[in-house]
Design an enzyme around this catalytic site. Structure first.
Site, short mmCIF file in Angstrom:
data_model
loop_
_atom_site.label_atom_id
_atom_site.label_comp_id
_atom_site.label_asym_id
_atom_site.label_seq_id
_atom_site.Cartn_x
_atom_site.Cartn_y
_atom_site.Cartn_z
N ASP A 18 66.32 0.19 9.45
CA ASP A 18 64.94 0.60 9.71
C ASP A 18 64.87 2.12 9.87
OD1 ASP A 18 62.24 0.28 10.13
OD2 ASP A 18 62.44 -0.20 12.25
N GLY A 21 61.31 5.28 5.99
CA GLY A 21 60.03 5.95 5.79
C GLY A 21 59.82 7.11 6.74
N HIS A 35 64.43 5.66 1.24
CA HIS A 35 65.15 4.49 0.75
C HIS A 35 66.35 4.92 -0.10
CE1 HIS A 35 62.08 1.98 2.38
NE2 HIS A 35 61.15 2.35 1.53
N LEU A 129 86.10 -8.28 2.37
CA LEU A 129 84.83 -8.20 3.08
C LEU A 129 83.78 -8.93 2.28
CD1 LEU A 129 82.94 -6.84 5.31
CD2 LEU A 129 82.59 -5.02 3.62
#
Length: 242
Positions: A18, A21, A35, A129
């Site tokens: 998060d 933006g 992004h 992984l």
């Protein structure tokens, strides 16, 4: 001094990415710029996971609710994800990383799904992984689709209805989209928000939570290792007394 290998390393780390933006806005850029920079943080966390011995790294990349964002941003995000997946496959294979995408893929375009399938197939035998992207995902959707699977099963096999009364949590978990993947030990959310936002509601019931003010494009190896350090100091009791 405690060595890295002797510390308590989580099997599965999950991150709610998060702040892209806001990171871009602080720099006078369009949201999509954040992004793009966030892809570098994904790369850093994958590398840190391999280096520290984390076996599963999952990232909340795009929620069901994100479809409500402006079309231009959604299209740019999907284009970025396709480019990133194609660009990273050689590196993932080199580092033994298996790649998966989980979510309501019926909402994704044919092109996006085609690239996802190609990348998953290319890395399917890797074991160091497992990297999981949750795309078009929400926790409530996941639980609902599991319930629908059960209803469909009973409709086609009425005799199985009686077994529902003795169903355990583990039994129900097999109907979730994450079947076969261990529940996250640690869920990290960046950008200062302190909520799960409809993410892994069933699977995260006993996860350790870590909320950081760092915006996702600034979350790199140092921040990842600090999160693991914080986790190693916690006492997980699962409702019991120790």
């Amino acid at each position: 001094m405690t060595t890295e290998n002797s510390k308590k390393v989580p099997l599965h780390v999950s991150i709610i990415m998060d702040g892209n933006g806001r990171w871009a806005k602080q720099r006078g850029k369009e949201r999509v710029f954040g992004h793009f920079e966030g892809v570098e943080s994904v790369r850093a966390c994958v590398e840190a996971s391999v280096e520290t011995g984390v076996r599963y790294l999952s990232l909340f990349a795009f929620s069901e609710e994100n479809w409500g964002r402006p079309d231009a941003e959604v299209n740019a995000l999907m284009e970025l994800m396709v480019k990133a997946m194609r660009a990273e496959m050689d590196s993932l294979n080199k580092n033994g990383v298996r790649f998966m995408v989980l979510g309501n893929r019926a909402h994704l375009s044919d092109q996006v799904n085609r690239v996802i399938d190609e990348c998953m197939e290319m890395t399917s035998s890797n074991e160091t992984l497992t990297l999981i992207l949750f795309m078009s995902y929400s926790g409530k959707w996941d639980i609902l689709q599991a319930a629908k699977k059960l209803v469909s099963q009973v409709a086609s096999e009425p005799s199985s209805a009686s077994s529902l009364l003795s169903m355990s949590n583990d039994d129900f978990s097999r109907y979730l989209i994450t079947d076969g993947i261990p529940d996250p030990d640690l869920i990290i959310r960046t950008s200062g928000e302190s909520r799960l936002s409809n993410y892994l509601l069933w699977q995260g019931a006993y996860s350790e939570l870590l909320f950081t003010d760092v915006l996702w494009p600034d979350f790199r190896k140092g921040e990842f290792r600090s999160a693991l350090e914080s986790y190693s100091k916690r006492d997980r009791r699962y409702g019991k007394v120790k």
